[in-house]
Design a protein around this motif. Structure first.
Motif, PDB file in Angstrom:
ATOM      1  N   LYS A   1       0.816  -1.213   0.000  1.00  0.00           N
ATOM      2  CA  LYS A   1       0.000   0.000   0.000  1.00  0.00           C
ATOM      3  C   LYS A   1       0.850   1.264   0.000  1.00  0.00           C
ATOM      4  CE  LYS A   1      -3.935  -2.152   2.333  1.00  0.00           C
ATOM      5  NZ  LYS A   1      -4.837  -2.105   3.521  1.00  0.00           N
ATOM      6  N   GLU A   2       1.989   1.230   0.717  1.00  0.00           N
ATOM      7  CA  GLU A   2       2.824   2.419   0.827  1.00  0.00           C
ATOM      8  C   GLU A   2       3.462   2.796  -0.518  1.00  0.00           C
ATOM      9  OE1 GLU A   2       2.071   0.648   4.633  1.00  0.00           O
ATOM     10  OE2 GLU A   2       2.931  -0.183   2.791  1.00  0.00           O
ATOM     11  N   ARG A   3       3.527   1.821  -1.428  1.00  0.00           N
ATOM     12  CA  ARG A   3       4.161   2.092  -2.719  1.00  0.00           C
ATOM     13  C   ARG A   3       3.131   2.165  -3.846  1.00  0.00           C
ATOM     14  NH1 ARG A   3       9.352  -1.693  -3.433  1.00  0.00           N
ATOM     15  NH2 ARG A   3       9.607  -0.239  -5.176  1.00  0.00           N
ATOM     16  N   LYS A   4       1.886   2.300  -3.474  1.00  0.00           N
ATOM     17  CA  LYS A   4       0.819   2.346  -4.464  1.00  0.00           C
ATOM     18  C   LYS A   4       0.938   3.600  -5.326  1.00  0.00           C
ATOM     19  CE  LYS A   4      -4.161   1.559  -4.881  1.00  0.00           C
ATOM     20  NZ  LYS A   4      -5.417   1.321  -4.127  1.00  0.00           N
ATOM     21  N   ASN A   5       0.868   3.398  -6.645  1.00  0.00           N
ATOM     22  CA  ASN A   5       0.998   4.503  -7.595  1.00  0.00           C
ATOM     23  C   ASN A   5      -0.088   4.344  -8.662  1.00  0.00           C
ATOM     24  OD1 ASN A   5       1.715   6.342  -9.593  1.00  0.00           O
ATOM     25  ND2 ASN A   5       3.907   6.059  -9.274  1.00  0.00           N
ATOM     26  N   PRO A   6      -1.294   4.856  -8.405  1.00  0.00           N
ATOM     27  CA  PRO A   6      -2.417   4.669  -9.342  1.00  0.00           C
ATOM     28  C   PRO A   6      -2.122   5.161 -10.760  1.00  0.00           C
ATOM     29  CG  PRO A   6      -3.183   5.562  -7.246  1.00  0.00           C
ATOM     30  CD  PRO A   6      -1.690   5.628  -7.214  1.00  0.00           C
ATOM     31  N   LYS A   7      -1.412   6.286 -10.876  1.00  0.00           N
ATOM     32  CA  LYS A   7      -1.116   6.835 -12.196  1.00  0.00           C
ATOM     33  C   LYS A   7      -0.248   5.877 -13.001  1.00  0.00           C
ATOM     34  CE  LYS A   7       0.816  10.884 -14.523  1.00  0.00           C
ATOM     35  NZ  LYS A   7       1.456  12.237 -14.341  1.00  0.00           N
ATOM     36  N   LEU A   8       0.793   5.337 -12.378  1.00  0.00           N
ATOM     37  CA  LEU A   8       1.668   4.388 -13.060  1.00  0.00           C
ATOM     38  C   LEU A   8       0.916   3.101 -13.380  1.00  0.00           C
ATOM     39  CD1 LEU A   8       4.528   3.737 -14.047  1.00  0.00           C
ATOM     40  CD2 LEU A   8       5.021   2.833 -11.753  1.00  0.00           C
ATOM     41  N   GLN A   9       0.048   2.687 -12.464  1.00  0.00           N
ATOM     42  CA  GLN A   9      -0.734   1.468 -12.685  1.00  0.00           C
ATOM     43  C   GLN A   9      -1.633   1.609 -13.908  1.00  0.00           C
ATOM     44  OE1 GLN A   9      -3.827   0.270  -9.778  1.00  0.00           O
ATOM     45  NE2 GLN A   9      -2.628  -1.610  -9.558  1.00  0.00           N
ATOM     46  N   ARG A  10      -2.238   2.784 -14.062  1.00  0.00           N
ATOM     47  CA  ARG A  10      -3.106   3.011 -15.223  1.00  0.00           C
ATOM     48  C   ARG A  10      -2.318   3.040 -16.521  1.00  0.00           C
ATOM     49  NH1 ARG A  10      -5.866   6.429 -11.499  1.00  0.00           N
ATOM     50  NH2 ARG A  10      -4.624   8.212 -12.167  1.00  0.00           N
ATOM     51  N   GLN A  11      -1.057   3.465 -16.449  1.00  0.00           N
ATOM     52  CA  GLN A  11      -0.224   3.482 -17.653  1.00  0.00           C
ATOM     53  C   GLN A  11       0.068   2.061 -18.128  1.00  0.00           C
ATOM     54  OE1 GLN A  11       3.282   5.753 -16.766  1.00  0.00           O
ATOM     55  NE2 GLN A  11       2.214   7.722 -16.788  1.00  0.00           N
ATOM     56  N   HIS A  12       0.328   1.166 -17.170  1.00  0.00           N
ATOM     57  CA  HIS A  12       0.645  -0.224 -17.526  1.00  0.00           C
ATOM     58  C   HIS A  12      -0.610  -1.075 -17.709  1.00  0.00           C
ATOM     59  CE1 HIS A  12       4.982   0.108 -17.079  1.00  0.00           C
ATOM     60  NE2 HIS A  12       4.788   0.820 -15.978  1.00  0.00           N
ATOM     61  N   MET A  13      -1.692  -0.703 -17.041  1.00  0.00           N
ATOM     62  CA  MET A  13      -2.929  -1.469 -17.096  1.00  0.00           C
ATOM     63  C   MET A  13      -4.084  -0.483 -17.280  1.00  0.00           C
ATOM     64  SD  MET A  13      -4.679  -3.865 -14.164  1.00  0.00           S
ATOM     65  CE  MET A  13      -3.235  -4.881 -13.898  1.00  0.00           C
ATOM     66  N   PRO A  14      -4.434  -0.153 -18.547  1.00  0.00           N
ATOM     67  CA  PRO A  14      -5.488   0.842 -18.794  1.00  0.00           C
ATOM     68  C   PRO A  14      -6.764   0.534 -18.022  1.00  0.00           C
ATOM     69  CG  PRO A  14      -4.400   0.227 -20.834  1.00  0.00           C
ATOM     70  CD  PRO A  14      -3.868  -0.691 -19.782  1.00  0.00           C
ATOM     71  N   GLN A  15      -7.367   1.561 -17.457  1.00  0.00           N
ATOM     72  CA  GLN A  15      -8.496   1.381 -16.552  1.00  0.00           C
ATOM     73  C   GLN A  15      -9.698   0.731 -17.237  1.00  0.00           C
ATOM     74  OE1 GLN A  15      -9.144   4.807 -14.190  1.00  0.00           O
ATOM     75  NE2 GLN A  15     -10.694   3.873 -12.901  1.00  0.00           N
ATOM     76  N   ARG A  16      -9.827   0.888 -18.560  1.00  0.00           N
ATOM     77  CA  ARG A  16     -10.966   0.281 -19.243  1.00  0.00           C
ATOM     78  C   ARG A  16     -10.904  -1.251 -19.239  1.00  0.00           C
ATOM     79  NH1 ARG A  16      -8.870  -0.440 -24.534  1.00  0.00           N
ATOM     80  NH2 ARG A  16      -6.994   0.825 -24.851  1.00  0.00           N
ATOM     81  N   TYR A  17      -9.737  -1.824 -18.896  1.00  0.00           N
ATOM     82  CA  TYR A  17      -9.615  -3.283 -18.798  1.00  0.00           C
ATOM     83  C   TYR A  17      -9.945  -3.799 -17.403  1.00  0.00           C
ATOM     84  CZ  TYR A  17      -7.340  -3.801 -23.362  1.00  0.00           C
ATOM     85  OH  TYR A  17      -7.082  -3.821 -24.708  1.00  0.00           O
ATOM     86  N   TRP A  18      -9.996  -2.924 -16.419  1.00  0.00           N
ATOM     87  CA  TRP A  18     -10.096  -3.370 -15.030  1.00  0.00           C
ATOM     88  C   TRP A  18     -11.343  -4.203 -14.769  1.00  0.00           C
ATOM     89  CZ3 TRP A  18      -8.272   1.226 -11.438  1.00  0.00           C
ATOM     90  CH2 TRP A  18      -6.942   1.543 -11.766  1.00  0.00           C
ATOM     91  N   LYS A  19     -12.455  -3.830 -15.396  1.00  0.00           N
ATOM     92  CA  LYS A  19     -13.705  -4.530 -15.095  1.00  0.00           C
ATOM     93  C   LYS A  19     -13.673  -5.997 -15.493  1.00  0.00           C
ATOM     94  CE  LYS A  19     -15.904  -2.903 -19.398  1.00  0.00           C
ATOM     95  NZ  LYS A  19     -17.025  -2.101 -19.950  1.00  0.00           N
ATOM     96  N   PHE A  20     -12.718  -6.381 -16.363  1.00  0.00           N
ATOM     97  CA  PHE A  20     -12.608  -7.766 -16.790  1.00  0.00           C
ATOM     98  C   PHE A  20     -11.640  -8.577 -15.916  1.00  0.00           C
ATOM     99  CE2 PHE A  20     -13.528  -5.435 -20.791  1.00  0.00           C
ATOM    100  CZ  PHE A  20     -14.800  -5.936 -21.000  1.00  0.00           C
ATOM    101  N   LEU A  21     -10.941  -7.912 -15.005  1.00  0.00           N
ATOM    102  CA  LEU A  21      -9.896  -8.571 -14.224  1.00  0.00           C
ATOM    103  C   LEU A  21     -10.403  -8.921 -12.828  1.00  0.00           C
ATOM    104  CD1 LEU A  21      -6.923  -6.188 -15.135  1.00  0.00           C
ATOM    105  CD2 LEU A  21      -7.666  -8.246 -16.339  1.00  0.00           C
ATOM    106  N   PRO A  22     -10.398 -10.187 -12.462  1.00  0.00           N
ATOM    107  CA  PRO A  22     -10.844 -10.585 -11.105  1.00  0.00           C
ATOM    108  C   PRO A  22     -10.079  -9.859 -10.000  1.00  0.00           C
ATOM    109  CG  PRO A  22     -10.583 -12.516 -12.486  1.00  0.00           C
ATOM    110  CD  PRO A  22     -10.010 -11.369 -13.265  1.00  0.00           C
ATOM    111  N   GLU A  23      -8.786  -9.618 -10.240  1.00  0.00           N
ATOM    112  CA  GLU A  23      -7.956  -8.992  -9.205  1.00  0.00           C
ATOM    113  C   GLU A  23      -8.310  -7.536  -8.974  1.00  0.00           C
ATOM    114  OE1 GLU A  23      -5.206  -9.271 -12.931  1.00  0.00           O
ATOM    115  OE2 GLU A  23      -6.936 -10.305 -12.055  1.00  0.00           O
TER     116      GLU A  23
END
Length: 256
Positions: free
Chosen positions: A230-252
């Motif tokens: 949690k301390e290293r969470k970087n939402p902006k970087l995460q969205r760059q590597h994993m576009p948010q439009r794909y999130w709804k298909f990912l169980p994780e």
């Protein structure tokens, strides 16, 4: 003004190119039938798909294009970008009408734009390979919903046929309402008349899933959460590597 209308398939578009040369047509626009809107003072001409004509145009393109660009017309066509037909029409006409290569003439706006679109299509194809998630159904078929920005599903079939050769699977584009079914031997295009899955995130009805599928998804999510710092969470970087439009298909990434 003449508007050429076709059925929306790539073969249909190539048939339009063939008829442009055969009938000496200079269209004001080329439109998919589903997207065509009647325009005052414009003449509409529907071009039927002819596989032999399409094949002749495709073979002609393969002779003119460098090997690194042989799939460029197909890739860019599947981008579904507004105006892509006329862009390709101008590119193909110039390609056929010259004896020298135009593929690196980036001073030509069409060439430059087509190369940019092709790059975007290839990036979307790579993302699709990364973020496909299968759900095992009671009848032993692995189902994966997708919703890519471009119509790139045909480009990933070879990978999944090799990677999951011993499993029956369906990869279904819920945005465009079609998919491909692999029966351990061949792959065929399908349209599901009865959709027992969510039209938003592709989740299959719980009563149709394999008994352990829900448990596997829960385990995978717990593993994902446990390795997350949690301390290293970087939402902006995460969205760059994993576009948010794909999130709804990912169980994780789904809520608990």
């Amino acid at each position: 003004m003449t508007y050429l209308v076709y059925d929306g398939s790539f073969e249909g578009f190539l048939s339009v190119i063939f008829q442009c040369y055969q009938q000496n047509l200079s269209p004001a626009n080329i439109c998919r039938e589903a997207a065509f809107q009647e325009i005052l003072f414009a003449e509409k001409q529907f071009i039927s798909t002819d596989e032999k004509q399409a094949e002749r145009v495709w073979k002609g393109l393969q002779k003119k294009l460098h090997r690194r660009n042989k799939d460029l017309p197909y890739r860019t066509f599947l981008s579904e970008q507004p105006g892509i037909e006329m862009m390709l029409y101008r590119f193909i006409c110039r390609l056929f009408d010259n004896n020298f290569s135009i593929e690196t003439d980036y001073g030509d706006a069409d060439v430059l734009q087509l190369k940019k679109i092709e790059r975007q299509v290839l990036q979307e194809t790579a993302r699709l390979l990364e973020f496909v998630r299968f759900q095992e159904t009671k009848d032993g078929i692995y189902f994966a919903p997708v919703e890519p920005a471009f119509d790139v599903l045909p480009f990933v079939l070879h990978h999944f046929k090799n990677r999951f050769a011993d499993q029956q699977w369906i990869i279904y584009d819920i945005k465009r309402n079609y998919g491909f079914y692999y029966d351990l031997k061949t792959t065929q295009e399908i349209v599901l008349s009865e959709q027992n899955f969510s039209a938003w995130d592709g989740k299959v009805d719980a009563n149709l899933l394999q008994e352990n599928e829900v448990n596997y998804q829960r385990l995978w999510k717990n593993y994902f959460d446990s390795i997350n710092i949690k301390e290293r969470k970087n939402p902006k970087l995460q969205r760059q590597h994993m576009p948010q439009r794909y999130w709804k298909f990912l169980p994780e990434k789904s809520p608990k």
